[in-house]
Design a protein around this motif. Structure first.
Motif, PDB file in Angstrom:
ATOM      1  N   TRP A 104       0.427  -1.348   0.098  1.00 10.75           N
ATOM      2  CA  TRP A 104       0.031  -0.428  -0.308  1.00 10.75           C
ATOM      3  C   TRP A 104       0.652   1.268   0.179  1.00 10.75           C
ATOM      4  O   TRP A 104       0.625   2.375  -1.149  1.00 10.75           O
ATOM      5  CB  TRP A 104      -1.045   0.051   0.890  1.00 10.75           C
ATOM      6  N   PRO A 105       2.047   1.365   0.643  1.00  6.67           N
ATOM      7  CA  PRO A 105       2.917   2.642   0.769  1.00  6.67           C
ATOM      8  C   PRO A 105       3.131   2.848  -0.566  1.00  6.67           C
ATOM      9  O   PRO A 105       3.426   4.502  -0.846  1.00  6.67           O
ATOM     10  CB  PRO A 105       4.206   2.438   1.042  1.00  6.67           C
ATOM     11  N   TYR A 106       3.998   1.785  -1.154  1.00  5.18           N
ATOM     12  CA  TYR A 106       3.922   2.168  -2.469  1.00  5.18           C
ATOM     13  C   TYR A 106       2.570   2.638  -3.922  1.00  5.18           C
ATOM     14  O   TYR A 106       2.657   3.005  -4.381  1.00  5.18           O
ATOM     15  CB  TYR A 106       4.537   1.045  -3.765  1.00  5.18           C
ATOM     16  N   ARG A 107       1.512   1.831  -3.487  1.00  2.05           N
ATOM     17  CA  ARG A 107       0.947   1.998  -4.052  1.00  2.05           C
ATOM     18  C   ARG A 107      -0.653   3.039  -4.195  1.00  2.05           C
ATOM     19  O   ARG A 107      -1.000   3.936  -5.120  1.00  2.05           O
ATOM     20  CB  ARG A 107      -0.406   0.820  -4.448  1.00  2.05           C
ATOM     21  N   ARG A 108      -0.410   3.515  -3.122  1.00  2.00           N
ATOM     22  CA  ARG A 108      -0.681   4.991  -2.873  1.00  2.00           C
ATOM     23  C   ARG A 108      -0.483   5.694  -3.322  1.00  2.00           C
ATOM     24  O   ARG A 108      -0.405   7.117  -3.820  1.00  2.00           O
ATOM     25  CB  ARG A 108      -0.897   5.013  -1.131  1.00  2.00           C
ATOM     26  N   GLN A 109       1.183   5.898  -3.267  1.00  2.00           N
ATOM     27  CA  GLN A 109       1.830   6.911  -4.022  1.00  2.00           C
ATOM     28  C   GLN A 109       1.496   6.960  -5.331  1.00  2.00           C
ATOM     29  O   GLN A 109       1.280   7.509  -6.181  1.00  2.00           O
ATOM     30  CB  GLN A 109       3.445   6.960  -3.632  1.00  2.00           C
ATOM     31  N   ASN A 110       2.148   5.721  -6.570  1.00  2.53           N
ATOM     32  CA  ASN A 110       2.134   6.139  -7.934  1.00  2.53           C
ATOM     33  C   ASN A 110       0.217   6.230  -7.582  1.00  2.53           C
ATOM     34  O   ASN A 110      -0.044   6.799  -8.901  1.00  2.53           O
ATOM     35  CB  ASN A 110       1.882   4.402  -8.181  1.00  2.53           C
ATOM     36  N   LEU A 111      -0.928   5.790  -7.117  1.00  5.59           N
ATOM     37  CA  LEU A 111      -2.273   6.346  -7.960  1.00  5.59           C
ATOM     38  C   LEU A 111      -2.192   7.834  -7.313  1.00  5.59           C
ATOM     39  O   LEU A 111      -3.140   7.980  -8.520  1.00  5.59           O
ATOM     40  CB  LEU A 111      -2.962   5.394  -6.591  1.00  5.59           C
ATOM     41  N   LEU A 112      -2.025   8.419  -6.379  1.00  5.43           N
ATOM     42  CA  LEU A 112      -2.046   9.864  -6.304  1.00  5.43           C
ATOM     43  C   LEU A 112      -1.542  10.000  -7.488  1.00  5.43           C
ATOM     44  O   LEU A 112      -1.971  11.246  -7.561  1.00  5.43           O
ATOM     45  CB  LEU A 112      -1.376  10.016  -4.947  1.00  5.43           C
ATOM     46  N   ARG A 113       0.033  10.077  -7.633  1.00 12.14           N
ATOM     47  CA  ARG A 113       0.247  10.397  -8.821  1.00 12.14           C
ATOM     48  C   ARG A 113      -0.187  10.416 -10.470  1.00 12.14           C
ATOM     49  O   ARG A 113      -0.094  11.544 -11.341  1.00 12.14           O
ATOM     50  CB  ARG A 113       2.156   9.823  -8.973  1.00 12.14           C
ATOM     51  N   GLU A 114      -0.669   9.098 -10.211  1.00 15.27           N
ATOM     52  CA  GLU A 114      -1.719   8.777 -11.285  1.00 15.27           C
ATOM     53  C   GLU A 114      -2.630   9.638 -11.547  1.00 15.27           C
ATOM     54  O   GLU A 114      -3.265  10.717 -12.909  1.00 15.27           O
ATOM     55  CB  GLU A 114      -1.758   7.494 -12.131  1.00 15.27           C
ATOM     56  N   ILE A 115      -3.286   9.970 -10.618  1.00 15.72           N
ATOM     57  CA  ILE A 115      -5.043  10.879 -10.009  1.00 15.72           C
ATOM     58  C   ILE A 115      -4.570  12.508 -10.905  1.00 15.72           C
ATOM     59  O   ILE A 115      -5.581  13.029 -11.130  1.00 15.72           O
ATOM     60  CB  ILE A 115      -5.484  10.428  -9.059  1.00 15.72           C
TER      61      ILE A 115
END
Length: 600
Positions: A278-289
């Protein structure tokens, strides 16, 4: 006295931009073990914990493969190495890596040459791109260069033993640390030690952790917004992110982000553990959004704690106001903070909040069973219908002008529904009932306000299914096979399965638009039988379309659509989620323009 029992990192692979938070277990003076921090500002009986992060530098920096970021690069593409924008994509860990990536890599060459436009570029492109994949291995010497001799192991055999010539450079003094681009290719060292509050002196030996080498965050090629309104890109402006948008239009994003509780390592075993964390996915998702810069954002599978602690505050920094509806928890067990729901965000400079409606299908199920189910069957009926699914409906007022102008002088309102329909594929009756219930609620809003409507979300139903037919045709054929699944009789008579909203799927514009707009490559990603994308959900065991953006065609028109992804490009990582894309679904985005009012 305070002492450190153990320290470790949840993930040993550090990624640029992804915060590292070590687990530190301490023994307090009363002999109890705890994980609470003891900062210098709040010492415990005269002691506190001091943290330091170091970059372990040596004379030689390791270069990382652009395709496999956990591997060291041994080859570099000569064509890309001469262009600053492509250098990060130029490194490969082996000839096979380069060969396998050739079809995608070649497009980088073609795009760079097209943007430059010089004859020299075209000649060099012809040389660099002429070798077909089958003979590429024999042509590597002409297009690739070796990097500093034979490769060395990416993970040192004994990372706790420092070799001669290494230097420790302090990069952080807090418990957490976020790696930067300067750290790529280097090992990080975390140090935790007990210190005396009065003298600041350390007590005993520090506890340390050595990470593996820092890798860059995977960066997929940005998805473009493709005009579909019968014209070309003329009249649109292209901003710094390559995003086309017309003056007076607005964009809507719909995205199932895959909640952390749903992202199990067994289900998605093909995704590297560090990329599934989750620490990686949340950063990646926020960047994308954030990069999509949508005016309205509809997210599904947003956990309650993640909404309040991450998404609402982070998107607030980018000018978004947030609204949320958590799933009900009559079926779901465990902490309510981990239950997911639907979150809708809108830009404060583009819209104002007018009204919010919460739709709880559980409540509708209670009313339905009271009305039509015999008493003896109510319990079994509720067991089938009560699934905790919800919808969030928001009415917004536009702050921007539209073309042509609304001559009535009325304010421009827009209604946006965001939903996540039940996932269980065998409950076809429940899916259809939930969609019908939502549409009936939207009809009431439309009757009272006569405003444009958008219906977004993960409907967990394929194109051509009964729920999809109801949405786009306003009715369901009485012979539709899905109607055979109705043990409670809640779908009868079938003639009641109707609605009057003129809904159209936004992505069908890729098929319905005028030919000759350069849309052929995008039509290849569409199912021409259903006018829907070939897929919006792609895992190892399933590929198909479950996500949609519907709009009322009498009040809105589609200007542009976010391009779809190729299955071949995703399959290089097996499926979604992957290091590049952090959900099992892909984001959908459409640009709309309001049409002159015509009373429904």
């Amino acid at each position: 006295m305070l002492s450190v029992i153990r320290v470790h990192l949840p993930s040993e692979i550090p990624i640029v931009g992804c915060e590292l938070t070590p687990y530190v277990l301490v023994r307090r003076p009363d002999k109890t073990a705890a994980t609470e921090d003891v900062p210098e500002s709040s010492p415990l009986e005269g002691y506190f914990l001091r943290y330091r992060w170091f970059r372990v530098q040596s004379d030689k920096k390791v270069t990382i493969c652009s395709v496999h970021p956990t591997e060291q690069a041994t080859l570099q593409c000569v064509f890309c190495s001469k262009r600053p924008a492509l250098v990060s994509k130029s490194y490969h860990c082996s000839p096979k890596c380069f060969t396998d990536a050739w079809q995608h890599h070649k497009t980088l060459h073609e795009r760079a040459a097209a943007e430059n436009g010089s004859n020299n570029e075209e000649e060099e492109l012809a040389r660099a791109s002429s070798a077909p994949p089958g003979v590429l291995s024999s042509a590597l010497s002409g297009s690739m260069s070796n990097l500093n001799g034979p490769p060395t192991p990416f993970y040192p055999s004994s990372i706790t033993q420092k070799n001669g010539g290494e230097t420790l450079i302090e990069v952080g003094g807090c418990k957490t640390y976020t790696p930067t681009a300067d750290d790529i290719g280097y090992v990080l060292k975390f140090e935790c030690v007990v210190a005396v509050a009065e003298s600041k002196q350390s007590v005993g030996h520090p506890s340390t952790i050595m990470t593996s080498r820092v890798i860059p965050a995977p960066s997929p090629r940005p998805r473009r917004l493709i005009p579909v309104n019968g014209g070309d890109a003329m009249g649109h402006h292209l901003d710094q992110d390559g995003r086309i948008q017309s003056a007076g239009s607005f964009t809507v994003l719909s995205y199932n982000i895959l909640s952390d509780t749903s992202a199990g390592s067994e289900l998605y075993s093909y995704c590297p553990p560090w990329a599934l964390s989750w620490p990686y996915r949340r950063q990646n998702l926020l960047r994308e959004i954030v990069a999509y810069r949508a005016d309205v954002v509809c997210l599904q599978e947003v956990q309650s704690d993640h909404f309040h602690e991450i998404f609402a505050p982070e998107l607030d920094k980018h000018g978004y106001q947030a609204l949320y509806k958590r799933k009900t928890n009559e079926v779901l067990s465990g902490s309510t903070s981990a239950i997911d729901g639907c979150a809708t965000f809108f830009r404060r400079d583009r819209f104002a909040h007018v009204k919010k409606y919460d739709v709880e299908f559980n409540k509708a199920a209670q009313s339905l069973t009271e009305a039509i189910i015999p008493p003896a069957q109510k319990r079994s009926a509720l067991n089938r219908l009560v699934k905790d699914n919800i919808a969030l409906i928001v009415v917004l007022e536009a702050k921007f002008g539209n073309q042509p102008l609304d001559l009535s002088g009325k304010r421009q309102l827009i209604c946006v529904a965001n939903t996540h329909v039940n996932v269980q594929q065998e409950l076809k009756d429940v899916k259809l009932w939930q969609v019908h219930t939502l549409l009936k609620g939207l009809e009431k809003i439309a009757a009272s306000a006569d405003i444009p409507m958008l219906v977004c979300g993960d409907f967990n139903t394929l194109p051509g299914s009964a729920p999809h037919s109801l949405l786009v045709y306003g009715k369901v054929d009485s012979q539709h096979p899905d109607l055979s699944v109705d043990p409670l009789g809640i779908l009868r008579p079938h003639t009641k399965l109707t609605h009057q909203l003129p809904l159209v799927s936004a992505y069908s514009s890729f098929v319905r638009s005028v030919m000759g707009l350069g849309l052929e490559q995008h039509r290849r990603k569409m199912d021409l039988n259903t006018n829907e994308p070939l897929f919006t959900n792609c895992t190892r065991d399933f590929i198909g379309t479950h996500d949609y953006i519907f709009y009322t065609a009498d009040t809105l028109m589609v200007e542009s659509l976010l391009e779809l992804l190729d299955e071949d490009g995703l399959r290089k990582d097996t499926a979604l989620p992957s290091p590049e894309w952090s959900s099992s679904h892909i984001a959908l985005l459409a640009e709309f323009r309001c049409m002159p009012r015509t009373r429904r």
